[in-house]
Scaffold this motif. Structure first.
Motif, PDB file in Angstrom:
ATOM      1  N   UNK A  16      39.002  16.526  43.376  1.00  0.00           N
ATOM      2  CA  UNK A  16      40.023  17.199  44.195  1.00  0.00           C
ATOM      3  C   UNK A  16      41.058  17.904  43.323  1.00  0.00           C
ATOM      4  N   UNK A  17      41.389  17.282  42.175  1.00  0.00           N
ATOM      5  CA  UNK A  17      42.342  17.911  41.252  1.00  0.00           C
ATOM      6  C   UNK A  17      41.784  19.212  40.704  1.00  0.00           C
ATOM      7  N   UNK A  18      40.544  19.190  40.254  1.00  0.00           N
ATOM      8  CA  UNK A  18      39.949  20.382  39.659  1.00  0.00           C
ATOM      9  C   UNK A  18      39.742  21.480  40.699  1.00  0.00           C
ATOM     10  N   UNK A  19      39.386  21.080  41.922  1.00  0.00           N
ATOM     11  CA  UNK A  19      39.234  22.073  42.982  1.00  0.00           C
ATOM     12  C   UNK A  19      40.564  22.728  43.317  1.00  0.00           C
ATOM     13  N   UNK A  20      41.606  21.901  43.465  1.00  0.00           N
ATOM     14  CA  UNK A  20      42.933  22.428  43.803  1.00  0.00           C
ATOM     15  C   UNK A  20      43.432  23.388  42.729  1.00  0.00           C
ATOM     16  N   UNK A  21      43.409  22.927  41.476  1.00  0.00           N
ATOM     17  CA  UNK A  21      43.879  23.771  40.388  1.00  0.00           C
ATOM     18  C   UNK A  21      43.074  25.043  40.242  1.00  0.00           C
ATOM     19  N   UNK A  22      41.757  24.939  40.399  1.00  0.00           N
ATOM     20  CA  UNK A  22      40.888  26.113  40.232  1.00  0.00           C
ATOM     21  C   UNK A  22      41.086  27.118  41.359  1.00  0.00           C
ATOM     22  N   UNK A  23      41.168  26.630  42.599  1.00  0.00           N
ATOM     23  CA  UNK A  23      41.346  27.544  43.746  1.00  0.00           C
ATOM     24  C   UNK A  23      42.673  28.280  43.665  1.00  0.00           C
ATOM     25  N   UNK A  24      43.753  27.556  43.381  1.00  0.00           N
ATOM     26  CA  UNK A  24      45.065  28.199  43.295  1.00  0.00           C
ATOM     27  C   UNK A  24      45.126  29.178  42.124  1.00  0.00           C
ATOM     28  N   UNK A  25      44.491  28.827  41.020  1.00  0.00           N
ATOM     29  CA  UNK A  25      44.432  29.760  39.886  1.00  0.00           C
ATOM     30  C   UNK A  25      43.643  31.008  40.259  1.00  0.00           C
ATOM     31  N   UNK A  26      42.524  30.821  40.954  1.00  0.00           N
ATOM     32  CA  UNK A  26      41.711  31.962  41.384  1.00  0.00           C
ATOM     33  C   UNK A  26      42.497  32.871  42.327  1.00  0.00           C
ATOM     34  N   UNK A  27      43.269  32.277  43.234  1.00  0.00           N
ATOM     35  CA  UNK A  27      44.087  33.078  44.152  1.00  0.00           C
ATOM     36  C   UNK A  27      45.126  33.874  43.373  1.00  0.00           C
ATOM     37  N   UNK A  28      45.744  33.235  42.381  1.00  0.00           N
ATOM     38  CA  UNK A  28      46.739  33.927  41.551  1.00  0.00           C
ATOM     39  C   UNK A  28      46.125  35.125  40.846  1.00  0.00           C
ATOM     40  N   UNK A  29      44.979  34.904  40.225  1.00  0.00           N
ATOM     41  CA  UNK A  29      44.292  36.001  39.524  1.00  0.00           C
ATOM     42  C   UNK A  29      43.916  37.105  40.499  1.00  0.00           C
ATOM     43  N   UNK A  30      43.383  36.708  41.653  1.00  0.00           N
ATOM     44  CA  UNK A  30      42.931  37.675  42.642  1.00  0.00           C
ATOM     45  C   UNK A  30      44.076  38.545  43.154  1.00  0.00           C
ATOM     46  N   UNK A  31      45.212  37.920  43.507  1.00  0.00           N
ATOM     47  CA  UNK A  31      46.349  38.667  44.046  1.00  0.00           C
ATOM     48  C   UNK A  31      46.953  39.603  43.009  1.00  0.00           C
ATOM     49  N   UNK A  32      47.145  39.093  41.802  1.00  0.00           N
ATOM     50  CA  UNK A  32      47.795  39.907  40.767  1.00  0.00           C
ATOM     51  C   UNK A  32      46.895  41.071  40.349  1.00  0.00           C
ATOM     52  N   UNK A  33      45.630  40.789  40.134  1.00  0.00           N
ATOM     53  CA  UNK A  33      44.707  41.865  39.765  1.00  0.00           C
ATOM     54  C   UNK A  33      44.569  42.864  40.905  1.00  0.00           C
ATOM     55  N   UNK A  34      44.513  42.355  42.144  1.00  0.00           N
ATOM     56  CA  UNK A  34      44.393  43.248  43.299  1.00  0.00           C
ATOM     57  C   UNK A  34      45.566  44.209  43.402  1.00  0.00           C
ATOM     58  N   UNK A  35      46.787  43.686  43.221  1.00  0.00           N
ATOM     59  CA  UNK A  35      47.985  44.530  43.310  1.00  0.00           C
ATOM     60  C   UNK A  35      48.003  45.588  42.216  1.00  0.00           C
ATOM     61  N   UNK A  36      47.714  45.179  40.995  1.00  0.00           N
ATOM     62  CA  UNK A  36      47.727  46.130  39.868  1.00  0.00           C
ATOM     63  C   UNK A  36      46.579  47.133  40.000  1.00  0.00           C
ATOM     64  N   UNK A  37      45.450  46.701  40.536  1.00  0.00           N
ATOM     65  CA  UNK A  37      44.331  47.620  40.743  1.00  0.00           C
ATOM     66  C   UNK A  37      44.689  48.700  41.756  1.00  0.00           C
ATOM     67  N   UNK A  38      45.299  48.289  42.868  1.00  0.00           N
ATOM     68  CA  UNK A  38      45.722  49.268  43.877  1.00  0.00           C
ATOM     69  C   UNK A  38      46.720  50.250  43.279  1.00  0.00           C
ATOM     70  N   UNK A  39      47.736  49.714  42.592  1.00  0.00           N
ATOM     71  CA  UNK A  39      48.748  50.570  41.984  1.00  0.00           C
ATOM     72  C   UNK A  39      48.131  51.530  40.974  1.00  0.00           C
ATOM     73  N   UNK A  40      47.297  50.995  40.082  1.00  0.00           N
ATOM     74  CA  UNK A  40      46.662  51.830  39.067  1.00  0.00           C
ATOM     75  C   UNK A  40      45.740  52.875  39.665  1.00  0.00           C
ATOM     76  N   UNK A  41      45.000  52.489  40.727  1.00  0.00           N
ATOM     77  CA  UNK A  41      44.084  53.432  41.374  1.00  0.00           C
ATOM     78  C   UNK A  41      44.848  54.557  42.057  1.00  0.00           C
ATOM     79  N   UNK A  42      45.952  54.208  42.712  1.00  0.00           N
ATOM     80  CA  UNK A  42      46.784  55.235  43.352  1.00  0.00           C
ATOM     81  C   UNK A  42      47.328  56.219  42.323  1.00  0.00           C
TER      82      UNK A  42
END
Length: 739
Positions: A16-42
């Motif tokens: 449960x610890x590894x799942x929690x840490x991994x999922x939240x880390x994945x969400x962080x990476x996904x959101x930050x990369x998504x925002x910068x990708x949109x900005x950079x693409x625009x």
């Protein structure tokens, strides 16, 4: 047997610890990369597009036409490119169609379907307008008594976002469109509007050029590209998106950091005897630190891998949403691979540093204490002799004696609450803006009419005022100067401290005051964007208006600054709808237009706000599930004992896991003010770019809804956690004396 063989067993034991840490880390990476990708693409897409189509540096309108021969002289003298733009506004099947003459030197239209104009009876339409109204290449249109054939669908670059007026903030892609005709066809339609577009070859000569244009031809309006929302709003949305998500992502990382610190500290303390034995056998503390750091690094590596897999489809979907605000354009999702590399390093570096600090702190013990067992330092003597219920005593002891675990749960619930409250409070701010502030946006009026040129007679009614855009000297941003007559029938305006306005003074709206950091009695410098002449005034007071950035003064003062006769005006503000010839008007808006604008802003923002609430619930579920799983794992012996004594599964679950009931309210209470503080900081940042200052009301319904979200997440997590209690086998647990 090496130390590394323990890692696989540990992962299964603390899944449960590894799942929690991994999922939240994945969400962080996904959101930050998504925002910068949109900005950079625009930026990547529109920078190239604007360069290819030779986008204007500015546009301006003059009282008198610039003759062709004099225009050529200006081009050579000031190293500029000038081109006249001509257009007419027509109604077509319940929509507004703005017809432009084809340009040849700048703001060059592009074609997505079909071809460019080749004949006088052909028209090129903007893509989204045509699709929304069922118009295809080859169709014919009746416009102003003439028939035109649609030769193509495309885009006009200076209308990259389809805004009818510069003051609009939401595109009307269905009800407003652009049609491009040949210059001969535009002339055949009769008199229309004219203005000039300009590109500077030498920016050093801009001020001299603007001064001469004003003195010789009477400039009435000058709009730089950065002040043209049809162009600049694209970049503003890109910057705002990165700013917002750059705030959300560290918040999520805080939760993961707290979890890693808690788990590693407990793991080392639980394995104290093993560690002492390894030290006695010759292992160095550095080797043990490196070994246990691997446990803290697993969420970083797993989260990075999952985040990369998620961020690509997420970025594509996000780009589709944000490019949807602009006119239709072929674009490529520009993945920022260098930035992605940096983002992937952030969890690795941060989790590594946290793991190293925690482990070095915990492993300060000498060998002998470790061999005796660090767990024995805590003995359950709390509430000895108390007459309280056994379950209550057990849960209080569980909270107090496991302080690190309790703090982690409180932090997790606080962050989850922060996200949920942030989403709800922002929605309240938009509702407040619509209900409390928009009604006063027009200074008490209901309708506003802007004229194409200055007028002297007013046979229409309402209040005739000067309403002209100026530039703030401190940052070149725009606000409007309103010059009103002493006798007017608008709302009785007062300053924020309740005083009546002194006619002849200079008063700033609260929106502008917050944007420029101005208080009553301060001086404020600004310049005329037409004449480039600078003025400095003393602000007499602040008028409550959080929608528009304005300075209000007497008509005499405004006339002096504008260097125009005092009996002129260019805008009428009225409480009633007026009948004014359409050919005289540059714009006509109403209070309903402001309401529509705010409602559209609220709808667009609502998507992100809903994502925040979902994210908050997800954090709550993951944290509670992980902590409850740890409690169940560490309480196997107690669980089996309760089973032997005849407790049922639900009773066992309630007895063992009820300690969470004491901590969740604490996390919620802490998260509420954190959520409002975060929302307030974002509102202040948003005010600088949008000019609108939202209030942040604290509503009981929002707090209740936030509590309900947390309760639902908690109830779901507890139901999942109960499965772990029911899986305990009493015979094996009773034999185990490891806890």
């Amino acid at each position: 047997m090496t130390l590394q063989k323990k890692i696989q067993r540990s992962v299964k034991k603390n899944l449960s610890f590894y799942l929690t840490g991994s999922i939240l880390t994945a969400i962080t990476v996904m959101l930050l990369v998504g925002a910068v990708t949109v900005s950079g693409s625009l930026y990547h897409c529109f920078d190239a597009y604007f360069a290819e189509t030779k986008i204007e540096d500015a546009e301006f309108a003059t009282l008198s036409e610039i003759p062709e021969d004099e225009m050529e002289q200006l081009k050579e003298q000031y190293d500029v490119t000038i081109e006249k733009q001509q257009y007419q506004d027509l109604s077509y099947q319940g929509t507004r169609l703005r017809l432009f003459a084809e340009t040849g030197e700048m703001d060059l239209p592009t074609v997505t379907e079909g071809r460019k104009i080749e004949a006088e009876d052909e028209i090129l339409l903007t893509y989204r307008y045509a699709k929304a109204n069922g118009i295809a290449v080859g169709d014919t249109m009746e416009l102003a008594g003439k028939t035109f054939r649609v030769c193509g669908l495309g885009m006009k670059p200076d209308y990259a976002i389809m805004l009818r007026e510069f003051s609009d903030s939401i595109p009307d892609k269905d009800g407003f469109g652009i049609g491009i005709l040949s210059k001969e066809a535009i002339k055949s339609l009769g008199a229309g509007m004219e203005y000039y577009s300009v590109r500077y070859g030498d920016k050093e000569k801009e001020t001299a050029f603007r001064t001469e244009i004003y003195e010789k031809y009477g400039t009435v309006e000058y709009v730089e590209r950065k002040a043209n929302t049809r162009i600049s709003l694209i970049y503003q949305e890109a910057d705002d998106l990165v700013a917002e998500f750059s705030l959300y992502c560290p918040i999520i990382l805080v939760v993961v950091i707290a979890v890693i610190a808690m788990v590693l500290a407990r793991m080392v303390k639980r394995e104290g005897k093993t560690i002492g034995t390894l030290l006695a056998l010759g292992y160095r503390k550095k080797e043990l630190v490196r070994h246990y750091m691997v446990y803290g690094m697993i969420p970083a590596f797993a989260g990075d891998i999952v985040g990369i897999l998620l961020c690509i489809p997420f970025s594509r979907a996000f780009c589709s949403f944000y490019f949807g605000d602009a006119e239709y354009i072929d674009y490529v999702v520009k993945m920022p691979w260098k930035f992605i590399g940096i983002v992937l390093l952030i969890p690795i570096v941060v989790y590594g540093l946290v793991s190293d600090l925690v482990l070095r702190s915990v492993l300060k013990q000498e060998i002998v204490p470790l061999l005796k067992g660090m767990q024995k330092e805590k003995t359950p003597k709390l509430l000895n002799g108390s007459s309280a219920k056994l379950s209550l005593i057990y849960n209080i002891r569980s909270v107090v004696l496991n302080g690190f675990r309790s703090i982690t749960l409180v932090v997790g619930i606080a962050i989850a609450t922060l996200c949920i409250v942030l989403g709800g409070s922002f929605q309240d701010a938009y509702d407040n803006l619509l209900e409390e502030k928009v009604p006063y946006a027009m200074l008490g009026g209901q309708y506003e009419y802007g004229f194409t040129s200055y007028q002297t007679e007013n046979p229409y009614g309402g209040n005739a005022v000067f309403d002209v855009s100026f530039g703030a000297a401190q940052d070149d941003s725009r606000f409007n100067l309103i010059g009103y007559e002493e006798e007017n029938d608008l709302a009785d305006l007062k300053t924020e401290d309740g005083k009546a306005l002194n006619y002849g003074g200079y008063y700033m709206t609260s929106s502008a005051a917050k944007q420029y950091g101005i208080r009553a009695g301060d001086t404020f410098s600004f310049y005329n964007t037409v004449t480039m002449k600078e003025s400095t005034v003393v602000i007499s007071g602040i008028v409550k208006n959080d929608i528009l950035s304005l300075i209000l003064t007497s008509k005499e003062n405004a006339a002096e600054i504008l260097e125009r006769p005092v009996d002129e005006y260019n805008v009428i503000i009225s409480k009633e709808k007026l009948t004014i010839p359409a050919e005289l008007l540059k714009k006509a808006s109403s209070l309903d237009d402001y309401r529509d604008m705010v409602e559209n802003l609220s709808t667009t923002a609502g998507i992100v706000l809903k994502l925040l609430k979902v994210l908050g619930m997800l954090i709550g579920v993951l944290i509670v599930t992980m902590i409850s799983g740890m409690i169940a794992e560490e309480s196997k012996r107690n669980i089996s004992m309760l089973m032997v004594l005849g407790y049922r599964d639900r009773e066992v679950q309630k007895f063992v896991l009820s300690s969470n009931h004491l901590l969740v309210p604490v996390g919620f209470v802490l998260g509420v003010p954190l959520g409002y503080l975060t929302a307030y900081s974002m509102i202040l940042a948003s005010a600088k770019s949008s000019g609108m200052v939202m209030s942040l009301p604290v509503k009981g319904t929002t707090l209740l809804a936030s509590l309900l979200f947390i309760f639902v997440a908690y109830a779901f997590a507890m139901a999942v956690s109960g499965q772990k209690c029911r899986k305990v086998e009493m015979t094996e647990s009773l034999k185990s004396m490891s806890e």
